[in-house]
Design a protein around this motif. Structure first.
Motif, PDB file in Angstrom:
ATOM      1  N   ALA A   1       0.836  -1.207   0.000  1.00 46.66           N
ATOM      2  CA  ALA A   1       0.000   0.000   0.000  1.00 46.66           C
ATOM      3  C   ALA A   1       0.874   1.260   0.000  1.00 46.66           C
ATOM      4  CB  ALA A   1      -0.929  -0.004   1.207  1.00 46.66           C
TER       5      ALA A   1
ATOM      6  N   ALA B   1       2.105  -2.559  -6.607  1.00 45.32           N
ATOM      7  CA  ALA B   1       1.436  -3.449  -5.650  1.00 45.32           C
ATOM      8  C   ALA B   1       1.503  -4.897  -6.118  1.00 45.32           C
ATOM      9  CB  ALA B   1      -0.007  -3.023  -5.451  1.00 45.32           C
TER      10      ALA B   1
ATOM     11  N   THR C   1      -5.720   1.660  -1.849  1.00 47.05           N
ATOM     12  CA  THR C   1      -6.133   0.528  -1.026  1.00 47.05           C
ATOM     13  C   THR C   1      -5.780  -0.748  -1.770  1.00 47.05           C
ATOM     14  OG1 THR C   1      -7.960   1.779  -0.067  1.00 47.05           O
ATOM     15  CG2 THR C   1      -8.078  -0.612   0.117  1.00 47.05           C
ATOM     16  N   VAL C   2      -5.043  -1.619  -1.108  1.00 40.56           N
ATOM     17  CA  VAL C   2      -4.644  -2.884  -1.713  1.00 40.56           C
ATOM     18  C   VAL C   2      -5.200  -4.041  -0.898  1.00 40.56           C
ATOM     19  CG1 VAL C   2      -2.546  -1.929  -2.735  1.00 40.56           C
ATOM     20  CG2 VAL C   2      -2.452  -2.935  -0.474  1.00 40.56           C
TER      21      VAL C   2
ATOM     22  N   GLN D   1      -6.905  -6.154   3.778  1.00 37.47           N
ATOM     23  CA  GLN D   1      -6.765  -4.889   3.055  1.00 37.47           C
ATOM     24  C   GLN D   1      -5.898  -3.922   3.843  1.00 37.47           C
ATOM     25  OE1 GLN D   1     -10.741  -3.380   2.413  1.00 37.47           O
ATOM     26  NE2 GLN D   1     -10.686  -4.101   0.299  1.00 37.47           N
TER      27      GLN D   1
ATOM     28  N   THR E   1      -4.584   0.433   3.466  1.00 35.45           N
ATOM     29  CA  THR E   1      -4.716   1.705   2.754  1.00 35.45           C
ATOM     30  C   THR E   1      -3.545   2.597   3.130  1.00 35.45           C
ATOM     31  OG1 THR E   1      -7.127   1.537   2.777  1.00 35.45           O
ATOM     32  CG2 THR E   1      -6.201   3.706   2.379  1.00 35.45           C
TER      33      THR E   1
END
Length: 105
Positions: free
Chosen positions: A38, A65, A85-86, A96, A98
């Motif tokens: 992220a 990413a 966000t990943v 997740q 961010t």
């Protein structure tokens, strides 16, 4: 006979503890890798938005990413500030993270 049952119980308890610690350690590694993905994605997007590097900001964030094994779920630009966000799948769970990057205020 009682000694073998107790020994089997101790071995089973140690095995359960080892599996639990291995799962916890693995989750910690995935969390750190996700946070790094992220951060790096947000920095790449912010650099592209500012013109420091050539490319489309969100495409660069996705590329960076991806090197961490994560996918970009959201990429928002507010001027030169990028919020990325990943996500990555860890067993049955999708984790997740961010991150936000841009010039200093």
């Amino acid at each position: 006979m009682a000694g073998s049952v107790a020994a089997a119980g101790v071995v089973a308890g140690a095995a359960i503890l080892a599996v639990g610690l291995a799962a916890t350690g693995s989750a910690s590694v995935v969390g750190q890798r996700l946070a790094s993905a992220a951060d790096a994605g947000a920095l790449a997007a912010a650099d592209a938005a500012s013109g420091a590097v050539a490319g489309v900001p969100c495409d660069l964030a996705a590329e960076v990413a991806g090197t961490f094994g994560a996918r970009v779920d959201a990429c928002d630009l507010d001027g030169l500030i990028a919020t990325v966000t990943v996500a990555v799948r860890f067993g049955p769970v999708v984790a997740q993270a961010t991150a936000r990057a841009g010039p200093p205020p």
